[in-house]
Design a protein around this motif. Structure first.
Motif, mmCIF file in Angstrom:
data_model
loop_
_atom_site.group_PDB
_atom_site.id
_atom_site.type_symbol
_atom_site.label_atom_id
_atom_site.label_comp_id
_atom_site.label_asym_id
_atom_site.label_seq_id
_atom_site.Cartn_x
_atom_site.Cartn_y
_atom_site.Cartn_z
ATOM 1 N N GLU A 1 49.824 49.471 34.625
ATOM 2 C CA GLU A 1 49.302 48.282 35.305
ATOM 3 C C GLU A 1 48.513 48.735 36.527
ATOM 4 O O GLU A 1 48.776 49.809 37.087
ATOM 5 N N THR B 1 44.669 49.404 46.446
ATOM 6 C CA THR B 1 44.859 49.412 44.988
ATOM 7 C C THR B 1 46.035 50.301 44.611
ATOM 8 O O THR B 1 46.190 51.402 45.161
ATOM 9 N N THR C 1 32.732 44.935 38.332
ATOM 10 C CA THR C 1 33.171 45.790 37.230
ATOM 11 C C THR C 1 33.521 47.169 37.788
ATOM 12 O O THR C 1 32.677 47.828 38.401
ATOM 13 N N THR D 1 35.240 50.997 37.033
ATOM 14 C CA THR D 1 35.576 51.994 36.016
ATOM 15 C C THR D 1 36.066 53.267 36.693
ATOM 16 O O THR D 1 35.818 53.486 37.885
ATOM 17 N N ILE E 1 40.510 53.879 33.641
ATOM 18 C CA ILE E 1 40.478 52.692 34.500
ATOM 19 C C ILE E 1 39.262 51.858 34.110
ATOM 20 O O ILE E 1 38.128 52.356 34.138
ATOM 21 N N SER E 2 39.483 50.607 33.745
ATOM 22 C CA SER E 2 38.369 49.736 33.366
ATOM 23 C C SER E 2 38.804 48.279 33.496
ATOM 24 O O SER E 2 39.659 47.812 32.740
ATOM 25 N N PHE E 3 38.232 47.569 34.466
ATOM 26 C CA PHE E 3 38.586 46.164 34.650
ATOM 27 C C PHE E 3 37.481 45.443 35.422
ATOM 28 O O PHE E 3 36.599 46.076 36.027
ATOM 29 N N THR E 4 37.549 44.121 35.376
ATOM 30 C CA THR E 4 36.668 43.267 36.160
ATOM 31 C C THR E 4 37.531 42.447 37.105
ATOM 32 O O THR E 4 38.532 41.849 36.681
ATOM 33 N N THR E 5 37.182 42.447 38.354
ATOM 34 C CA THR E 5 37.972 41.738 39.351
ATOM 35 C C THR E 5 37.920 40.229 39.091
ATOM 36 O O THR E 5 37.008 39.737 38.416
ATOM 37 N N ARG F 1 46.760 41.133 39.709
ATOM 38 C CA ARG F 1 46.766 42.152 38.663
ATOM 39 C C ARG F 1 45.342 42.345 38.163
ATOM 40 O O ARG F 1 44.660 41.375 37.815
ATOM 41 N N LEU F 2 44.924 43.615 38.091
ATOM 42 C CA LEU F 2 43.544 43.929 37.712
ATOM 43 C C LEU F 2 43.443 44.472 36.291
ATOM 44 O O LEU F 2 42.459 44.261 35.605
ATOM 45 N N GLN F 3 44.450 45.211 35.874
ATOM 46 C CA GLN F 3 44.414 45.805 34.527
ATOM 47 C C GLN F 3 45.826 45.906 33.988
ATOM 48 O O GLN F 3 46.759 46.153 34.720
#
Length: 212
Positions: free
Chosen positions: A64, A77, A179, A181, A194-198, A210-212
């Protein structure tokens, strides 16, 4: 005449014997070289196989990723990680965390001054001294470590361990709909991606998201 012929036969026999002995010696030398070479190759193949297996089987898995925002940007983070199934122990002091917003990239190494043990519970974001953590370093917060392998000076994680890698991401643009990464690259083995969109918006009553 008979004696002459016998002497010639004797000379030919000695020459043949010398050639035979020479061939035996050459064969012995060749056999010795082959045995030594095969032994070296066997040892090298065994070592390479072990390293290849370790490289393929080992790695880090991200459980997570959480972030704490100030209303406009995520400045703190936490990346919760654990070793992959069957992974060899991983020394996080040799790991590198790379994270980017598309314009800037942070590359962080372990800072032993930012180390906390929350295996008995506690609030991660309230415990960490974020002001002492710059963007080129990451800290470690122990969440679960039954065998006590993840120490401050030697933060090694093995089977069943869960730790959080904490980063100061103030330098990155992690505003709404950004975005992000990156990866957590261990000394050996597969990296954690690591790969997510806020989130689309940051709510004041929900500072940790939670971001990912």
């Amino acid at each position: 005449m008979e004696g002459f012929i016998k002497s010639k036969r004797g000379a030919m026999g000695i020459g043949t014997l010398i050639i035979f002995i020479a061939m035996v010696l050459v064969a012995a030398v060749a056999a010795s070289v082959l045995i030594n070479t095969s032994g070296f190759l066997q040892q090298k193949a065994s070592s390479t196989g072990k390293q290849s297996t370790e490289q393929v089987a080992s790695g880090i898995n991200i459980l997570e990723i959480d972030g704490e925002h100030n209303g406009t940007n995520i400045n703190r983070t936490a990346i919760y990680i654990t070793p992959n199934a069957g992974s060899a122990p991983i020394d996080l002091s040799q790991a590198v965390v790379m994270i980017s917003d598309g314009e800037k990239r942070l590359v962080a190494k372990y800072d032993p001054n930012i180390y906390y043990d929350l295996s008995n519970g506690g609030s991660l974001f309230d415990t960490v001294n974020w002001s002492g953590l710059n963007s080129s370093k990451f800290g470690i917060v122990v969440i679960q470590d039954a065998d006590g392998s993840c120490k401050q000076d030697t933060p090694v994680i093995d089977r069943g361990d869960i730790v959080a890698i904490v980063l100061n991401t103030t330098a990155l643009n992690m505003g709404p709909r950004s975005t992000i990464t990156g990866s957590v690259q261990p000394e050996f083995g597969a990296p954690a991606i690591i790969s997510f969109t806020t989130p689309a918006t940051y709510l004041s009553d929900m500072e940790v998201v939670r971001l990912q």
